[in-house]
Design an enzyme around this catalytic site. Structure first.
Site, PDB file in Angstrom:
ATOM      1  N   GLU A  83      -7.514 -10.344 -12.428  1.00  0.00           N
ATOM      2  CA  GLU A  83      -7.934 -10.375 -11.015  1.00  0.00           C
ATOM      3  C   GLU A  83      -8.573 -11.739 -10.804  1.00  0.00           C
ATOM      4  O   GLU A  83      -9.712 -11.969 -11.223  1.00  0.00           O
ATOM      5  CB  GLU A  83      -8.955  -9.266 -10.738  1.00  0.00           C
ATOM      6  CG  GLU A  83      -8.418  -7.853 -10.896  1.00  0.00           C
ATOM      7  CD  GLU A  83      -7.521  -7.408  -9.761  1.00  0.00           C
ATOM      8  OE1 GLU A  83      -7.498  -8.077  -8.706  1.00  0.00           O
ATOM      9  OE2 GLU A  83      -6.821  -6.400  -9.928  1.00  0.00           O
TER      10      GLU A  83
ATOM     11  N   CYS B 271     -13.310 -13.711  -3.612  1.00  0.00           N
ATOM     12  CA  CYS B 271     -11.935 -14.037  -3.996  1.00  0.00           C
ATOM     13  C   CYS B 271     -10.960 -13.810  -2.852  1.00  0.00           C
ATOM     14  O   CYS B 271     -10.003 -14.551  -2.678  1.00  0.00           O
ATOM     15  CB  CYS B 271     -11.535 -13.186  -5.181  1.00  0.00           C
ATOM     16  SG  CYS B 271     -11.779 -11.414  -4.886  1.00  0.00           S
TER      17      CYS B 271
HETATM   18  P1  NAD Z   1     -15.333 -17.680 -14.229  1.00  0.00           P
HETATM   19  O1  NAD Z   1     -13.866 -17.645 -14.452  1.00  0.00           O
HETATM   20  O2  NAD Z   1     -16.027 -18.982 -14.336  1.00  0.00           O
HETATM   21  O3  NAD Z   1     -16.080 -16.698 -15.278  1.00  0.00           O
HETATM   22  C1  NAD Z   1     -15.753 -15.331 -15.354  1.00  0.00           C
HETATM   23  C2  NAD Z   1     -16.167 -14.777 -16.704  1.00  0.00           C
HETATM   24  O4  NAD Z   1     -15.385 -15.377 -17.726  1.00  0.00           O
HETATM   25  C3  NAD Z   1     -17.629 -15.022 -17.070  1.00  0.00           C
HETATM   26  O5  NAD Z   1     -18.153 -13.827 -17.618  1.00  0.00           O
HETATM   27  C4  NAD Z   1     -17.527 -16.114 -18.117  1.00  0.00           C
HETATM   28  O6  NAD Z   1     -18.618 -16.132 -19.021  1.00  0.00           O
HETATM   29  C5  NAD Z   1     -16.239 -15.729 -18.823  1.00  0.00           C
HETATM   30  N1  NAD Z   1     -15.556 -16.798 -19.584  1.00  0.00           N
HETATM   31  C6  NAD Z   1     -15.611 -18.130 -19.394  1.00  0.00           C
HETATM   32  N2  NAD Z   1     -14.803 -18.756 -20.278  1.00  0.00           N
HETATM   33  C7  NAD Z   1     -14.222 -17.791 -21.038  1.00  0.00           C
HETATM   34  C8  NAD Z   1     -13.271 -17.780 -22.112  1.00  0.00           C
HETATM   35  N3  NAD Z   1     -12.733 -18.911 -22.582  1.00  0.00           N
HETATM   36  N4  NAD Z   1     -12.889 -16.602 -22.635  1.00  0.00           N
HETATM   37  C9  NAD Z   1     -13.381 -15.428 -22.158  1.00  0.00           C
HETATM   38  N5  NAD Z   1     -14.301 -15.365 -21.158  1.00  0.00           N
HETATM   39  C10 NAD Z   1     -14.698 -16.532 -20.597  1.00  0.00           C
HETATM   40  O7  NAD Z   1     -15.575 -16.985 -12.810  1.00  0.00           O
HETATM   41  P2  NAD Z   1     -16.891 -16.886 -11.928  1.00  0.00           P
HETATM   42  O8  NAD Z   1     -17.247 -18.242 -11.455  1.00  0.00           O
HETATM   43  O9  NAD Z   1     -17.913 -16.069 -12.596  1.00  0.00           O
HETATM   44  O10 NAD Z   1     -16.331 -16.004 -10.713  1.00  0.00           O
HETATM   45  C11 NAD Z   1     -15.676 -16.574  -9.621  1.00  0.00           C
HETATM   46  C12 NAD Z   1     -14.175 -16.461  -9.730  1.00  0.00           C
HETATM   47  O11 NAD Z   1     -13.794 -15.091  -9.846  1.00  0.00           O
HETATM   48  C13 NAD Z   1     -13.486 -16.981  -8.487  1.00  0.00           C
HETATM   49  O12 NAD Z   1     -12.337 -17.707  -8.861  1.00  0.00           O
HETATM   50  C14 NAD Z   1     -13.100 -15.704  -7.751  1.00  0.00           C
HETATM   51  O13 NAD Z   1     -12.025 -15.858  -6.856  1.00  0.00           O
HETATM   52  C15 NAD Z   1     -12.773 -14.798  -8.886  1.00  0.00           C
HETATM   53  N6  NAD Z   1     -12.853 -13.383  -8.491  1.00  0.00           N
HETATM   54  C16 NAD Z   1     -11.709 -12.661  -8.386  1.00  0.00           C
HETATM   55  C17 NAD Z   1     -11.751 -11.338  -7.962  1.00  0.00           C
HETATM   56  C18 NAD Z   1     -10.512 -10.506  -7.829  1.00  0.00           C
HETATM   57  O14 NAD Z   1     -10.634  -9.290  -7.804  1.00  0.00           O
HETATM   58  N7  NAD Z   1      -9.332 -11.087  -7.736  1.00  0.00           N
HETATM   59  C19 NAD Z   1     -12.985 -10.748  -7.656  1.00  0.00           C
HETATM   60  C20 NAD Z   1     -14.143 -11.511  -7.780  1.00  0.00           C
HETATM   61  C21 NAD Z   1     -14.064 -12.835  -8.209  1.00  0.00           C
END
Ligand code: NAD
Length: 497
Positions: A265, A299
């Site tokens: 997602e 998102c």
């Molecule tokens: P992010 O991708 O920076 O981080 C998300 C998670 O991934 C965090 O818990 C982080 O610690 C972890 N992470 C980082 N690097 C990793 C790796 N190499 N391996 C495994 N885990 C890792 O996202 P964010 O800034 O926290 O959230 C915002 C993003 O989420 C935006 O792009 C938004 O559009 C998206 N989002 C999507 C939905 C959806 O349902 N489509 C809903 C909410 C947010």
């Protein structure tokens, strides 16, 4: 430090136990920049322990072997336990995400709890499928003549699931992993964003209260190194991720060598199309909300406003005139605040770089564009609208994740569709049209996982949610949500002897 609920949770929850880490990280209130609590920092050894606990609970524990009614009954207790904490969880969300009181009590609260209730109900629907009875040759012994064969298809849990979530709607996102994974008999390791760890750790308290068997739900904190182990360990069967497309792509790579099932997602850059015959006031209100909700950190928000050139000036004037309705400020202090802060200074700096890049590319700021006056503390940013945007500009192509909208003009429905689809993302979208039939036909042509026509239909419990292209794959909610966390198993047998 302030007295915010759950910010005293300073241990991880692994195998039904609270585990000290010895290392802590401050968690900030983005509206005040104050430290609200010290969160435990998980390491890869904690992640490894959590995976082992989840594996053991799946392979040897009672959870996957309970009847569906038994599991659902426990998950209904979880629902009640969450509801009973409404006031405390709201206070935590206000203090650590900066969500407005309105969104905090609707989209970020009743919506996920209603989805959970719906999933509990759906989990009790029969899933066993009968295969047709056939007369078939005996494959192992063709000379034995024909036999009558039948079979059933049952659904098994996938196994050990890792759920990794972002910061912007932590209760919603954590529940979107916990509910389907646990209902279907999987065990889970949940890793939240380092910005919002307490919204996950509080589920440890709930797990104890409702009597979840040890190892069924494990909660570890940490950064990319922890996430990397969780998504590459061979004992993990499935990864379900909500976050950015960049991290999503990294996770797919990390999970590839062990061929895990992945559910993604991811981000979006959705289009809001306003046809010439649209109700301009309604469309502009929708446009404004899509810039301001969660300070643009959503998102599914439609941040590219494709407006028919004949009404573009009227749309912009209307949106500007209504913009004071989206008051910016500290939502914990003022229920009329609709737009809180960005999550951290780094996020605000990133938004500011995007705004500058829009200016440099020749787009015109027609609303906002900077930091709001009178809010010296907190990572606030004004609602910002650009006009004269070309869809090829960076501000139109990249997910800004801040309160910034782009107005792009068009002259025909075909042109609007072409621009709407000229994006690497495909999460949601919106169309405003005086002619519902034409709007519907356009909706069929937009490449996205969903779309709101003329403002949508309110709360639709059974509507699946998810993206295409770089917005991800897999669906949450609706009738397929639970299925994503199961796999089919076919059992065939001879009949009549
Ligand atoms: P992010 O991708 O920076 O981080 C998300 C998670 O991934 C965090 O818990 C982080 O610690 C972890 N992470 C980082 N690097 C990793 C790796 N190499 N391996 C495994 N885990 C890792 O996202 P964010 O800034 O926290 O959230 C915002 C993003 O989420 C935006 O792009 C938004 O559009 C998206 N989002 C999507 C939905 C959806 O349902 N489509 C809903 C909410 C947010």
């Amino acid at each position: 430090m302030t007295n915010v609920p759950y910010t005293n949770l300073n241990k991880l929850f692994i195998d039904g136990q609270w585990v000290s880490t010895g290392d802590f990280e401050p968690v900030l209130n983005p509206s005040t920049e104050e430290i609200v609590g010290l969160a435990p920092c998980g390491t890869i050894s904690h992640a490894a322990a959590a995976i082992s606990a989840a594996r053991k609970a799946f392979d040897e524990g009672p959870w996957p072997r309970l009847t569906q009614l038994e599991r659902t009954t426990i998950m209904r207790r979880m629902h009640a336990a969450i509801e009973s904490r409404a006031a405390q969880i709201h206070a935590l969300e206000l203090a650590t995400v900066g969500v407005s009181q309105f969104i905090g009590s609707t989209l970020a609260w009743t919506t996920p709890l209603d989805h959970m209730r719906n999933a509990c109900d759906r989990s009790l629907l029969p899933t066993l499928r009968h295969l047709p009875i056939e007369t078939t040759p005996n494959l192992m012994n063709p000379s034995a003549g024909m036999q009558i064969g039948g079979g059933v298809v049952v659904r098994d849990p996938v196994g050990v699931v890792v759920g990794i979530t972002g910061f912007n709607a932590p209760i919603v996102l954590n529940l979107s992993k916990i509910v389907p994974a646990l209902l279907m008999g999987n065990t889970l390791v949940l890793k939240p964003s380092p910005y919002t760890p307490f919204q996950a750790l509080l589920f440890g308290e709930i797990a104890e209260e409702i009597g979840l068997p040890p190892g069924v739900l494990n909660i570890v904190t940490g950064s990319a190194d922890v996430g990397q182990l969780l998504t590459s360990d061979p004992q993990v069967d499935m990864v379900t991720f909500t976050g950015s497309d960049k991290v999503g792509a990294a996770i797919m790579g990390q999970a590839a060598s062990t061929l895990k099932r992945v559910h993604m997602e991811l981000g979006g850059k959705s289009a809001l199309i306003v046809r010439a015959d649209a109700d301009v006031q309604k469309a502009a209100m929708d446009g404004l909300a899509n810039i301001g909700i969660l300070c643009g950190q959503g998102c599914a928000l439609a941040t590219r406003h494709l407006v028919h050139n004949s009404i573009r000036p009227a749309y912009i004037e209307m949106l500007k005139a209504m913009s004071p309705m989206m008051k910016v400020g500290n939502p914990a202090l003022d229920p009329s605040v609709m737009v809180g802060p960005l999550i951290r200074e780094a996020q605000r700096a990133s938004v500011e770089r995007y705004v500058q890049s829009g200016r440099d590319a020749g787009a015109k700021v027609v609303l906002g564009g900077g930091r709001p006056a009178g809010l010296e503390k907190g990572f606030f940013h004004e609602l910002t609208l650009f006009d004269d945007v070309d869809n090829s500009m960076k501000i139109a192509q990249e997910e800004i994740f801040g309160p910034v909208g782009c107005v792009i003009g068009f002259d025909s429905d075909d042109e609007a569709i072409k621009i709407a689809n000229d994006t690497r993302y495909g999460l949601m979208g919106a169309i405003h049209s005086g002619d519902a039939h034409k709007g519907y036909e356009m909706a069929l042509r937009v490449r996205s996982g969903g779309l709101f026509l003329n403002g949508g239909a309110g709360k639709m419990q059974d509507a699946p949610f998810g993206g295409i292209k770089r917005s991800g794959f897999g669906r949450e909610y609706g009738d397929r949500w639970l299925e994503e966390y199961t796999q089919e198993k076919t059992i065939c047998f001879p009949i009549g002897r």
